[in-house]
Design an enzyme around this catalytic site. Structure first.
Site, mmCIF file in Angstrom:
data_model
loop_
_atom_site.group_PDB
_atom_site.id
_atom_site.type_symbol
_atom_site.label_atom_id
_atom_site.label_comp_id
_atom_site.label_asym_id
_atom_site.label_seq_id
_atom_site.Cartn_x
_atom_site.Cartn_y
_atom_site.Cartn_z
ATOM 1 N N CYS A 1 0.806 -1.230 0.000
ATOM 2 C CA CYS A 1 0.000 0.000 0.000
ATOM 3 C C CYS A 1 0.839 1.280 0.000
ATOM 4 C CB CYS A 1 -0.974 0.007 1.174
ATOM 5 S SG CYS A 1 -2.336 -1.136 0.940
ATOM 6 N N HIS B 1 -13.078 9.188 -8.496
ATOM 7 C CA HIS B 1 -12.081 9.431 -9.539
ATOM 8 C C HIS B 1 -11.049 10.481 -9.111
ATOM 9 C CE1 HIS B 1 -14.895 7.093 -11.916
ATOM 10 N NE2 HIS B 1 -13.874 6.835 -12.712
ATOM 11 N N GLU C 1 -13.064 -1.958 0.567
ATOM 12 C CA GLU C 1 -11.888 -1.734 -0.271
ATOM 13 C C GLU C 1 -11.746 -2.856 -1.310
ATOM 14 O OE1 GLU C 1 -8.090 0.196 1.324
ATOM 15 O OE2 GLU C 1 -7.617 -1.929 1.269
#
Length: 129
Positions: A24, A64, A119
Site C-alpha cells: 500500500c 475518480h 476496499e
C-alpha cells in the site's frame, strides 16, 4: 420511533499510504463500495432524515480522485490531477471516518451514522458516530 435510511454507491479512487511497509506504500486504485446508514428520531420539513443527494454529493468528492495525505510529496507532482487531500493517511478506515464526519455536518439531528467502505470484496472498514 427511529427512522433509518441506507444509501449505497460505488466510487473509483487511487491512494497510497506513505509509511506503510507493504504494497500500500505504492500508488494504486480501488473500486470502493460504500454503504451509509443514518438513524434519526426526527425528519426534516420534507419528511427526510437527509436528502440522498446530499450523501451522494459528499461521497462524489472522492470519486475518480487521487486521495493523498497532506504531507505526501506526490501532491506537487500530481498537482494537475484531481486530488483529494486528507490530514490523515488515506486508509480505508480514515476514508470511512471522513465521509461520516462530512455527513454529520450536514445533519441537524441524528442518532447514529454508520459508514462502511469496502476496499475489496473481502475487506471493509466501518466508522460509527
Amino acid at each position: 420511533k427511529n427512522m433509518k435510511i441506507v444509501y449505497k454507491t460505488e466510487i473509483s479512487s487511487a491512494h497510497r499510504i506513505l509509511n506503510h511497509k507493504g504494497k500500500c506504500k505504492n500508488l494504486h486504485g480501488h473500486n470502493y463500495f460504500i454503504i451509509v446508514e443514518i438513524e434519526s428520531e426526527n425528519l426534516d420539513e420534507n419528511g427526510f432524515v437527509i436528502d440522498f443527494s446530499e450523501i451522494k454529493k459528499i461521497i462524489k468528492e472522492l470519486d475518480h480522485k487521487v486521495i493523498l495525505q497532506r504531507n505526501d510529496p506526490l501532491i506537487e507532482k500530481l498537482k494537475d490531477e484531481s486530488l483529494f487531500i486528507m490530514d490523515e493517511p488515506p486508509s480505508c478506515e480514515n476514508i470511512s471516518k471522513i465521509i461520516a464526519f462530512r455527513i454529520s455536518k450536514e445533519l441537524k439531528e441524528f442518532k447514529r451514522i454508520k459508514v462502511r467502505v469496502w476496499e475489496s470484496r473481502r475487506s471493509y472498514a466501518e466508522y460509527i458516530i
